[in-house]
Scaffold this active site. Structure first.
Site, PDB file in Angstrom:
ATOM      1  CD  GLU A  37       9.865   1.496  11.008  1.00  0.00           C
ATOM      2  OE1 GLU A  37      10.003   2.931   9.751  1.00  0.00           O
ATOM      3  OE2 GLU A  37       9.646   0.661  10.520  1.00  0.00           O
ATOM      4  NE  ARG A  89       7.020   4.275  -0.034  1.00  0.00           N
ATOM      5  CZ  ARG A  89       6.390   4.989   1.611  1.00  0.00           C
ATOM      6  NH1 ARG A  89       7.372   5.220   2.455  1.00  0.00           N
ATOM      7  NH2 ARG A  89       5.793   5.386   1.755  1.00  0.00           N
ATOM      8  CE  LYS A 133       3.735   3.113   3.103  1.00  0.00           C
ATOM      9  NZ  LYS A 133       3.770   3.361   4.563  1.00  0.00           N
ATOM     10  CE1 TYR A 161      -0.304   1.969   4.379  1.00  0.00           C
ATOM     11  CE2 TYR A 161       0.880   0.105   4.861  1.00  0.00           C
ATOM     12  CZ  TYR A 161       0.853   1.000   5.329  1.00  0.00           C
ATOM     13  OH  TYR A 161       1.040   1.153   5.820  1.00  0.00           O
TER      14      TYR A 161
END
Length: 285
Positions: free
Chosen positions: A181, A52, A149, A33
């Site tokens: 993160e 990306r 992702k 996504y």
């Protein structure tokens, strides 16, 4: 008013958009996504998100079902049809629908592609930017390819709920004593004027906002160091902040109940947010 969404080549009312129960995104989280911000009716960092997306699909050996040019047109059409001034566009592509099997379906199985909008009035004027957010530290229990992702977001969702239960805004994940993160963002500290953020690798998402912010920081003669940093370094830092497509640059003023720096929003994060929003508006499409 019902939103118009995009599903496999069609624009539909959200109430009419249906995905198969055999879709691999539903059965295996076998999909990727992207989330692109909209300010003033224009898209921020679209090229970065499209690039990306292509990388994530390639890493999962999935064929990209839509060209970059067509994807841009879909984004713009959804903005137009839904009257989005400020907000987000969510995009998800899965390996498609096939009878449940751990093996990938046969070559040529159509992918599933979904896009929808979320209106966020005043996205650039988030009041939290003035007060900063508070975070807690949690163990990083995600899989090893966080640079892709994917829609595997259960643990980040659990992390958000851990933060909520602790009465704070978010959680920073910790692995081997170092911050990886946030649950949905990249993490930074500022020490003696130097911006420190984890280097790129399989351990973190290669944030599009991250890339833009670091570029702007260097162009503004700010010193940047890309390396892993420890929990102790967070507690001793002068400032901290996060970056993401929906939060832009957001100051962090507390970690695990300990004030970072003065406990107030610092000048580096404030300036980077100003620069990012200004530059992104100027380059939006």
């Amino acid at each position: 008013m019902s939103r118009t969404v995009y599903l496999n080549g069609e624009y539909l009312p959200e109430s009419e958009a249906k995905v198969s129960i055999f879709d691999r995104g539903f059965l295996f989280a076998d999909g990727v996504y992207e989330v692109t911000s909209v300010l003033g009716g224009k898209l921020l960092d679209f090229d970065g998100h499209a690039t990306r997306l292509a990388r994530s699909l390639n890493e999962l050996e999935m064929t990209n079902p839509i060209t970059k040019e067509d994807l841009l047109e879909v984004h713009r059409e959804l903005v137009r049809r839904n009257g989005i001034d400020d907000g987000l566009i969510y995009l998800q592509i899965t390996r498609g629908a096939a009878d449940r099997d751990f093996a990938y379906p046969v070559e040529g199985t159509p992918a599933t592609i979904v896009l929808f909008t979320q209106a966020k009035t005043g996205l650039a004027d988030n009041p939290l930017a003035k007060t900063g957010i508070k975070v807690i530290g949690i163990e990083d229990l995600r899989w090893g390819r966080r640079d892709i992702k994917t829609v595997q977001l259960l643990y980040p969702s659990m992390g958000k709920m851990m933060a909520k239960a602790a009465g704070v805004h978010d959680a920073w994940m910790i692995e081997d004593g170092h911050i990886t993160e946030g649950t949905s963002n990249n993490a930074y500290i500022v020490t003696d004027g130097k911006i420190v953020t984890r280097h790129l690798g399989h351990e973190i998402l290669h944030g599009i906002t991250r890339a833009a912010v670091l570029r702007f920081a260097r162009e503004s003669q700010m010193e940047v160091e890309e390396r892993a940093f420890t929990v102790d370094e967070v507690k001793a830092a002068d400032e901290a902040f996060i970056t993401s497509a929906s939060m832009f640059v957001m100051p962090v003023v507390e970690f695990d109940g300990i004030a970072i720096g003065t406990g107030a929003v610092g000048p580096v994060a404030t300036r980077l947010r100003e620069i990012y929003i200004e530059e992104s508006r100027n380059s939006a499409v």
